[in-house]
Scaffold this active site. Structure first.
Site, mmCIF file in Angstrom:
data_model
loop_
_atom_site.group_PDB
_atom_site.id
_atom_site.type_symbol
_atom_site.label_atom_id
_atom_site.label_comp_id
_atom_site.label_asym_id
_atom_site.label_seq_id
_atom_site.Cartn_x
_atom_site.Cartn_y
_atom_site.Cartn_z
ATOM 1 N N HIS A 3 -14.102 -31.611 10.251
ATOM 2 C CA HIS A 3 -15.195 -31.530 9.272
ATOM 3 C C HIS A 3 -16.192 -32.660 9.511
ATOM 4 C CE1 HIS A 3 -16.631 -31.053 4.943
ATOM 5 N NE2 HIS A 3 -17.054 -32.273 5.226
ATOM 6 N N GLU A 4 -15.693 -33.875 9.667
ATOM 7 C CA GLU A 4 -16.586 -35.033 9.859
ATOM 8 C C GLU A 4 -17.260 -35.008 11.232
ATOM 9 O OE1 GLU A 4 -17.389 -36.797 7.352
ATOM 10 O OE2 GLU A 4 -15.874 -35.837 6.094
ATOM 11 N N GLU B 9 -21.847 -29.518 3.262
ATOM 12 C CA GLU B 9 -20.389 -29.558 3.210
ATOM 13 C C GLU B 9 -19.790 -28.198 3.574
ATOM 14 O OE1 GLU B 9 -18.040 -32.285 2.325
ATOM 15 O OE2 GLU B 9 -19.873 -33.041 3.257
ATOM 16 N N HIS C 114 -20.169 -32.811 10.916
ATOM 17 C CA HIS C 114 -21.304 -33.537 10.354
ATOM 18 C C HIS C 114 -22.049 -34.291 11.461
ATOM 19 C CE1 HIS C 114 -21.142 -32.816 6.114
ATOM 20 N NE2 HIS C 114 -19.950 -33.371 5.920
#
Length: 377
Positions: free
Chosen positions: A141-142, A192, A145
């Protein structure tokens, strides 16, 4: 498929996972993420603030802070997290592995910040809460980003949120800053959803992603929780209540940087069942080398189409009302025009077929309106 051999970034994933060479962030970005970012950039004063802060934000100080007061992930420290980080960068083909830190904080959280180069920070609360596969999805997930370039706007959001508190006593100053903060939060909530998709592409384990979101919502009590029941909460949240509840939902979410956890879980599961996700897993996805040729108009059209579909299929009372109004706007305009002509011109309102049309639309659709304009039912 990846194999368990060494490469220039260290060991490849600990189990066989598909890799996505040259994948563009466009492959997993949620349409609402892109449209919210476009809206943010059009906000009056945003460009000025962005340019000013890009040069003023103490990024070097931020890096030194984490270096001096957190634990940097490496082969010597939190090596299992380091393996996950390299795995995620390998799968998403992110050439430069961003530095990652573990910071002492009992609240489960993770973030990707930085202007020139992204930094990933995870809290001890999150590390202690999640198992390996759940944590792998969070690391992915990060990294998502980072690949999408979200860290720049996230850093500005953190700075402006702090600044808004400090200048709250200045007349109008806080209003201007909070307008930008609110727009940034709206974008970040949508971003997100994109990063959750990246986490699924990295972990390639939907159940692990679901478990991680459930734990963030309810703690380390998986034996007391159920994925289907958790997703049912999202459905109940969306369609439950009346228009007053719809307004309360909006007010509840405005101060948040993240969407509600049940909503994230439902959105991710829905995406995992789409043809778009399957195409990515089959190796058919937009490449970064093609980004320069990507059509902005197509992105706008996709975002607009997503919102229209969301309104059309939403079970939320307010969104259903918006859809009803939008879908019946033409009929409503014709009915109102006919009624006005009847009242002020003396003629009977006429339908399209030349017959009297006064009865058309009087029922107000599925939910009739009372004399005060409220929607019933």
């Amino acid at each position: 498929m990846t194999e368990k051999t060494d490469n220039d970034q260290g060991n490849v994933p600990s189990r066989q996972r598909k890799r996505f060479p040259d994948i563009s962030s466009r492959a997993y970005e949620h349409p609402a993420d892109r449209s919210a970012l476009v809206a943010l950039r059009k906000l009056t004063g945003f460009d000025t603030v962005f340019k000013a802060l890009s040069g003023l934000l103490p990024e070097r100080s931020l890096r030194l802070l984490f270096l001096s007061d957190s634990v940097r992930v490496s082969d010597a420290q939190f090596s299992h997290l380091n393996d996950m980080l390299r795995d995620a960068c390998y799968i998403l083909d992110l050439e430069k592995v961003p530095p990652m830190y573990v910071t002492q904080d009992p609240k489960p959280n993770a973030m990707c910040i930085g202007l020139d180069e992204p930094i990933i920070v995870v809290t001890t609360g999150l590390v202690e809460l999640l198992d390996e596969e759940e944590m792998r999805a969070v690391v992915g997930h990060e990294v998502g980003h980072a690949l999408s370039g979200h860290s720049v706007y996230r850093t500005i959001l953190l700075f402006l949120t702090s600044l808004a508190v400090k200048v709250a006593w200045i007349p109008l100053g806080n209003v201007a800053i909070m307008a930008i903060v609110t727009a940034l939060r709206e974008w970040f909530r949508k971003s997100e959803l994109s990063a959750d998709r990246a986490g699924l592409l990295v972990g390639q384990d939907l159940q692990a992603s679901m478990r991680g979101l459930m734990k963030i919502a309810g703690g380390n009590h998986l034996h007391e929780m159920n994925v289907d029941a958790f997703l049912a909460q999202a459905d109940e949240y969306e369609k439950g209540g009346d228009l007053r509840d719809s307004v309360l939902k909006i007010l509840n979410v405005l101060p948040r940087t993240h969407p509600f956890t049940t909503v994230r879980a439902a959105e991710l599961k829905k995406w995992s069942e789409t043809r778009d996700y399957q195409r990515i897993m089959d190796g058919h996805y937009p490449r970064r080398t093609e980004d320069k040729d990507a059509s902005v108009t197509d992105s706008f059209r996709e975002s607009a189409g997503h919102y229209a579909e969301s309104v059309r299929t939403s079970k939320d009372p307010l969104m259903k009302l918006v859809g009803d109004i939008a879908g019946g706007a033409g009929d409503l305009a014709g009915d109102l025009g006919g009624k006005l002509r009847s009242r002020f011109g003396g003629g009977a309102p006429r339908g399209d077929d030349g017959t009297g049309g006064a009865e058309k639309g009087d029922a107000g659709g599925e939910g009739g309106r009372d004399s005060g304009g409220r929607t019933e039912g």
